[in-house]
Design an enzyme around this catalytic site. Sequence first.
Site, PDB file in Angstrom:
ATOM      1  CE  LYS A 158      15.175   4.188   2.206  1.00 42.27           C
ATOM      2  NZ  LYS A 158      14.633   3.549   3.420  1.00 42.27           N
ATOM      3  CD  GLU A 242      17.621   9.434  -3.615  1.00 37.09           C
ATOM      4  OE1 GLU A 242      18.820   9.305  -2.972  1.00 37.09           O
ATOM      5  OE2 GLU A 242      17.186   8.433  -4.063  1.00 37.09           O
ATOM      6  CG  ASN A 277       7.117   6.719  -4.936  1.00 32.68           C
ATOM      7  OD1 ASN A 277       7.460   6.492  -6.083  1.00 32.68           O
ATOM      8  ND2 ASN A 277       6.553   7.748  -4.433  1.00 32.68           N
ATOM      9  CD  GLU A 317      13.635  -1.692  -3.333  1.00 33.44           C
ATOM     10  OE1 GLU A 317      13.574  -0.310  -3.258  1.00 33.44           O
ATOM     11  OE2 GLU A 317      12.728  -2.543  -2.752  1.00 33.44           O
ATOM     12  CD  GLU A 330      14.284   1.545  -0.330  1.00 32.20           C
ATOM     13  OE1 GLU A 330      14.210   2.356   0.776  1.00 32.20           O
ATOM     14  OE2 GLU A 330      13.178   0.966  -0.498  1.00 32.20           O
ATOM     15  CG  ASN A 332      13.714  -2.951   1.051  1.00 31.26           C
ATOM     16  OD1 ASN A 332      13.741  -2.035   1.711  1.00 31.26           O
ATOM     17  ND2 ASN A 332      13.670  -3.087  -0.011  1.00 31.26           N
ATOM     18  NE  ARG A 334      11.316  -4.506   4.321  1.00 32.01           N
ATOM     19  CZ  ARG A 334      10.727  -4.634   3.252  1.00 32.01           C
ATOM     20  NH1 ARG A 334      10.502  -5.685   2.639  1.00 32.01           N
ATOM     21  NH2 ARG A 334      10.523  -3.413   2.424  1.00 32.01           N
ATOM     22  CG  PHE A 390      -3.260   4.242 -11.248  1.00 33.45           C
ATOM     23  CD1 PHE A 390      -3.796   3.845 -12.387  1.00 33.45           C
ATOM     24  CD2 PHE A 390      -2.753   5.542 -11.309  1.00 33.45           C
ATOM     25  CE1 PHE A 390      -3.763   4.564 -13.626  1.00 33.45           C
ATOM     26  CE2 PHE A 390      -2.808   6.159 -12.296  1.00 33.45           C
ATOM     27  CZ  PHE A 390      -3.199   5.867 -13.619  1.00 33.45           C
TER      28      PHE A 390
END
Length: 709
Positions: A158, A242, A277, A317, A330, A332, A334, A390
């Site tokens: 990251k 961040e 998240n 993203e 970020e 990904n 994949r 949730f």
Amino acid sequence: MAAYRSAAGFQRVFHAVKHVCLKQRCGVIICRYSTVYDPNEKTFDKILIANRGEIACRVIKTCKKMGIKTVAVHSDVDSSAVHVKMADEAVCVGPAPTSKSYLNMDAIMNAIKQTGAQAVHPGYGFLSENKEFAKRLAAEGVTFIGPDTHAIQAMGDKIESKLIAKDAKVNTIPGFDGVVKNAEEAVKIAGEIGYPVMIKASAGGGGKGMRIAWNDEETREGFRFSSQEAASSFGDDRLLIEKFIDNPRHIEIQVLADKHGNALWLNERECSIQRRNQKVVEEAPSTFLDPDTRRAMGEQAVSLAKAVKYSSAGTVEFLVDSKKNFYFLEMNTRLQVEHPITECITGLDLVQQMIRIAKGYKLQQTQSDIPINGWAIESRVYAEDPYKSFGLPSIGRLSQYQEPLNLPNVRVDSGIQEGSDISIYYDPMISKLVTYGKTREEALKKMEEALDHYVIRGVTHNIPLLREIIVHPRFVSGDISTKFLPEVYPDGFKGHLLTAGERQELLATAAALYVAAQLRSQKFLGDVRVSIVPAESRQWELCVELDKGVHMLGVSRSGNDFTVEIDGEKVEVSGEWNLASALLPITINGKHRNLQCLLRTAAGEITLQYLGTSFKLRVLSKLASSLSKHMPEKIPEDTSSILRSPMPGSVVAVSVKPGDNVAEGQEICVIEAMKMQNSMTAAKTAKVKSVHCKAGDTVGEGDLLVELE
């Protein structure tokens, strides 16, 4: 450790991932993608899929269409899994824990040598973004179906990815660009950036190793949990901090790049509906983006991909604020979990594209060839209890399982079947349910119908939450953010709240179902005698209990039609009343409903799944109701003095011992489930009476952990 063929097994479970192309059939657009296979375009003879579950099934499906033989790897508990049966060969790579099986590089490398696989598709998770695995494959001359190690390294870290993004003129979030060494340094950095801050794993993804902190105390706690989760999930406990963009949207861009310098963006996916998240509902395209913002995000995503010489399918993203300012989050490196909705609106098979690119072929499309055809929505169906934060994991065996594939414009990507076990060792995802329509409204209505037709028994699942999300006025209007769930359900998810009309529908259905069952019990199998005189309509007086309320109902019947009188109002209910079917399609006052009867006992207890939520009712005759008041009631357990595990998992740490004094809200122990750590706290200030667990113990849902005096 021996490989074996299972072509017959593939035929048996072919239904597990069912796809056809985007085409017209009887005037209806079918929700699928196209795998156009050119037999003259040679790729690989055999591919090993270094994954499990639905994504392994998804990759195998495309390989079959391309004429490529497949090898599945599996742990010992997955020996009868669907992906094992679908593959041409399968190799056991170790026991259930992921560190000893799906993350066991040595065992997977041996499986590659044993089967002669020429390439490996890693799916998502596990080793999909592990540069060491990609290096080992390259050293053995085996193709990694994904980007090269440089791109994995650059985007997987990251901190490094943020620096590269800045150089590539990609918008980034303000923050600390180094590695945070300890909790006190985290507090210092957070103070300099300004609260709130996001603490997250440098090598992380999938929502693991991430915490939001609003003050110094939360920063210290967040640092501890994030570093532990990061070490457990990724073998790397480095963290970064961040600025947290409050109330943003999470929107990502799918990119596709080849080894010849060509790169495309395949439009966006809206992924703002999240819990802890982790994404719950996704859609493509987004209701929020205009063409200019979409193009700007796409061009920046491609710029980043080219900066690291990316070659494969990948996802960039972004966080997007209310003014459509977007910031790199970020990349990904994949195939993304939610890739099916992109396939639905573009018609591209992303797995096929990854295989072609890995073999060295150029992209066949240009940016102008990438369409947005219609609208696609994906619901992640999990074995989780949505009434607990949730969604806390649930385990068990699928005693009954029926996907809604009979409906048009529905796609289900799954890796399970009836009889499959959902265990504590792996992600609790059951499937990805995708619906498609020419418009968003069509896709939403189809999702509503598909969720009502989805039969899952044996484990607790999150369909009640999914259905409530897609019909909520805020979601329907597109007014969403990553805070949607806590804002809409500030006191937690409680299920569907019945309106007065819906309550009447439910009561009437339960009463009609009770009478239908009573009438069936009076019949004898093989009795063909027919009465000369037609049977007269009969009358019943019933008492129906729902949510501690008692309702007196009058029921009359004519054939399969019932008239139920509730508080002076009549409700007409009709249906086939097939009591052996998992689904209960009925018509209530002319309106079609699809319910499910989850439980029906001789004592009059009926549990109905209505509008996605399970409701417990009790239907009694007038006489039985008058006598039931004399039955003793069970006294509920005092939960303030005991702490039970809210989910199955393993005990990571126990912070108290008998005799300790604890304050309300103080941490007592930590439970890890599906690689997510959960802090268990005291419900009141008291002295610890006894401790029933220790670090390393495996616990089930409801197991007693600690008793207080």
